[in-house]
Design a protein around this motif. Structure first.
Motif, PDB file in Angstrom:
ATOM      1  N   HIS A 241       0.971  -1.138  -0.063  1.00 31.23           N
ATOM      2  CA  HIS A 241       0.152  -0.085   0.037  1.00 31.23           C
ATOM      3  C   HIS A 241       0.912   1.319  -0.037  1.00 31.23           C
ATOM      4  N   VAL A 242       0.420   2.345  -0.477  1.00 31.58           N
ATOM      5  CA  VAL A 242       0.978   3.675  -0.344  1.00 31.58           C
ATOM      6  C   VAL A 242       0.274   4.884  -0.167  1.00 31.58           C
ATOM      7  N   ARG A 243       0.741   5.948   0.502  1.00 31.66           N
ATOM      8  CA  ARG A 243      -0.206   7.091   0.582  1.00 31.66           C
ATOM      9  C   ARG A 243       0.707   8.173   0.116  1.00 31.66           C
ATOM     10  N   TYR A 244       0.191   9.007  -0.779  1.00 29.74           N
ATOM     11  CA  TYR A 244       0.690  10.166  -1.201  1.00 29.74           C
ATOM     12  C   TYR A 244       0.290  11.468  -0.517  1.00 29.74           C
ATOM     13  N   GLU A 245       1.348  12.373  -0.347  1.00 25.75           N
ATOM     14  CA  GLU A 245       1.335  13.665   0.199  1.00 25.75           C
ATOM     15  C   GLU A 245       1.872  14.688  -0.669  1.00 25.75           C
ATOM     16  N   VAL A 259      -1.805  19.793  -2.249  1.00 26.08           N
ATOM     17  CA  VAL A 259      -2.572  19.385  -3.823  1.00 26.08           C
ATOM     18  C   VAL A 259      -2.872  18.081  -3.606  1.00 26.08           C
ATOM     19  N   PRO A 260      -3.996  17.866  -4.284  1.00 27.33           N
ATOM     20  CA  PRO A 260      -4.580  16.488  -4.368  1.00 27.33           C
ATOM     21  C   PRO A 260      -3.874  15.694  -5.357  1.00 27.33           C
ATOM     22  N   VAL A 261      -3.604  14.244  -4.948  1.00 27.48           N
ATOM     23  CA  VAL A 261      -2.966  13.507  -5.888  1.00 27.48           C
ATOM     24  C   VAL A 261      -4.069  12.456  -6.127  1.00 27.48           C
ATOM     25  N   ALA A 275      -5.212  23.274  -8.590  1.00 27.60           N
ATOM     26  CA  ALA A 275      -4.958  23.863  -7.270  1.00 27.60           C
ATOM     27  C   ALA A 275      -4.740  25.363  -7.173  1.00 27.60           C
ATOM     28  N   MET A 276      -4.316  25.923  -8.586  1.00 25.04           N
ATOM     29  CA  MET A 276      -3.828  27.447  -8.735  1.00 25.04           C
ATOM     30  C   MET A 276      -4.764  28.111  -9.364  1.00 25.04           C
ATOM     31  N   LEU A 287       6.875  21.654  -6.208  1.00 23.54           N
ATOM     32  CA  LEU A 287       5.940  20.681  -5.685  1.00 23.54           C
ATOM     33  C   LEU A 287       6.737  19.559  -4.847  1.00 23.54           C
ATOM     34  N   GLU A 288       6.274  19.185  -3.582  1.00 25.68           N
ATOM     35  CA  GLU A 288       7.108  18.341  -2.733  1.00 25.68           C
ATOM     36  C   GLU A 288       6.046  17.039  -2.515  1.00 25.68           C
ATOM     37  N   VAL A 289       6.569  16.001  -2.850  1.00 27.70           N
ATOM     38  CA  VAL A 289       5.436  14.647  -2.722  1.00 27.70           C
ATOM     39  C   VAL A 289       6.315  13.884  -1.865  1.00 27.70           C
TER      40      VAL A 289
END
Length: 459
Positions: A241-245, A259-261, A275-276, A287-289
């Motif tokens: 599983h993975v969660r992105y922020e 920002v939604p992924v 988002a802009m 952008l930082e993820v």
């Protein structure tokens, strides 16, 4: 990442410029190739919606047209395109003024891994004291920072004892891990002094197969368009599983908004443009993820950053006219011209640039001349003419059907790229022999290029 105004230059390069007055009227619609619906190539930039936002600087009146020779010795440069940023690392922060805390580092591959403890601030002595207040335990709960620091110093060739005896402080601690320390959850215990000062903990895992990648859909994004950053995750083991922020940083690198992924087909995207808005500051945004999850039963944490240009476009290239040869009184071709129709929603000084290319005997496109034209334009539709001096093209001795490449539209008032079509809509000029081209006026700059052999393609 910045998008500065681009002036064409040759080596030593004198510009052939003429102040010609005001913008010409619209060209015949039947002769135009529209940009709407045109297929974009790598590195292209095409705005959708335009915004009525007048520029306040760099917008003086007067049309200026410039032609300049190019050296054909090098093939046409590949167009700039978004790069893919890859990361096998992460960074955790303890904000200044925090209470003592404990950080958990998921180390999935300790082989040749590094943990860097970086105190906040610029006081080396305070940083050294803070580092004495930090310890690291490996996945088995055994203290590992002392031996990892020795391994790091040995790897870097640092004599820590000599530095200490000379009174040289080390505000950054480099801890090198190894396979024997084991994979799993490492713990960094941050004491009171370190937490009050603040601490960044960077983890690099070069031997890991788990890699986070970010690729912007274009180098320049616009509000309201479908601009995004593709978020990829590669792993040799099955990702459980993975969660992105994702979060945006302004051109001043201030943390701004989430920002939604979302999943779009087979890939994940950070929907940046949605988002802009036009109220946001133009410039280079970051952008930082962060990707947090597990693969093969082992937890992982990855952090990556990428930058992109953001602009609020007030104009775009609407269409490009039929290319033509302009002959002088003696029948020689004096110039190669093409009309570019610009659609504007606001007052600004706009610049259209383009490159004239010829195809050599091996089928390679080579630049032979560059042109730019600028003028102050208000809202409406305007025609600007790119004029390539035939003598500049003739210096290469290449003939045939010349073509337009690298067609671009800039705002000089905002110093921003608005539109770029690397293939120039496939515009080709009528075929012409080099002998039909008028000779160039040999300026000192052109004479220098000739002496250097810049126009000689045959050794």
């Amino acid at each position: 990442m910045n998008f500065p105004h681009f002036f064409f230059r040759s080596a030593g390069g004198a510009l052939a410029a003429a102040i010609l007055g005001f913008t010409q009227g619209p060209a015949m619609a039947a002769d135009m190739q529209r940009t709407a619906g045109a297929q974009l190539s790598s590195g292209d930039v095409a705005p959708g919606k335009l915004f009525a936002r007048d520029a306040s600087e760099g917008i003086g009146p007067g049309l200026v047209s410039v032609s300049n020779p190019s050296s054909p010795k090098q093939p046409l440069a590949a167009p700039l395109a978004p790069e893919t940023r890859r990361s096998k690392s992460t960074v955790l922060h303890v904000a200044p003024g925090s209470a003592a805390t404990q950080l958990v580092l998921p180390i999935d591959t300790p082989d040749d891994a590094w943990v860097m403890l970086i105190p906040k601030g610029s006081n080396p002595k305070a940083g050294e004291e803070a580092l004495r207040d930090v310890t690291m335990l490996d996945a088995k709960g055994v203290r590992a920072d002392v031996r990892a620091a020795r391994a790091g110093n040995a790897q870097l060739g640092v004599d820590a004892e000599r530095l200490k005896s000379e009174g040289i402080m080390k505000p950054i601690s480099m801890l090198r891990l190894d396979k024997e320390m084991g994979r799993g959850q490492y713990q960094v215990q941050v004491g009171r002094k370190a937490a009050e000062l603040g601490l960044a903990v960077e983890v690099r895992l070069p031997s890991s197969s788990i890699e986070l990648s970010l690729t912007s859909s274009a180098m320049q994004l616009f509000p309201g368009d479908d601009g995004y950053v593709t978020v990829g995750l590669q792993s040799a083991e099955k990702v459980d599983h993975v969660r992105y922020e994702a979060v945006l940083y302004t051109p001043r690198f201030e943390k701004d908004r989430v920002v939604p992924v979302v999943k779009v087909g087979p890939e994940y995207r950070a929907q940046v443009s949605r988002a802009m808005s036009e109220r946001d500051e133009p410039g280079a945004w970051v952008l930082e993820v962060r990707a947090v999850g597990s693969a093969g039963g082992q937890a992982f944490d990855r952090l990556a950053q990428t930058s992109f240009g953001f602009a609020v476009p007030t104009a775009r290239i609407d269409s490009v006219g039929r290319a033509r040869l302009v002959r002088g009184a003696a029948g020689k071709v004096a110039a190669l011209e093409v009309d570019v129709v610009v659609e504007s929603a606001a007052l600004d000084r706009y610049e259209v640039t383009g490159t004239l290319v010829a195809t050599d005997a091996k089928g390679v496109e080579r630049p032979v001349a560059e042109a730019q034209v600028t003028d102050q334009l208000g809202a409406g539709t305007h025609t600007l003419t790119l004029r390539f001096e035939a003598g500049h093209a003739g210096l290469s001795k290449l003939d045939g059907a010349y073509a337009l490449r690298g067609l671009q539209l800039y705002s000089l008032g905002t110093n921003t790229l608005y539109h770029r079509l690397n293939q120039g809509l496939g515009v080709k000029f009528p075929a012409v022999r080099a002998a039909e081209l008028a000779e160039a006026k040999v300026t000192p700059a052109i004479e220098h290029l000739m002496r250097e052999g810049e126009f000689n393609l045959v050794p």
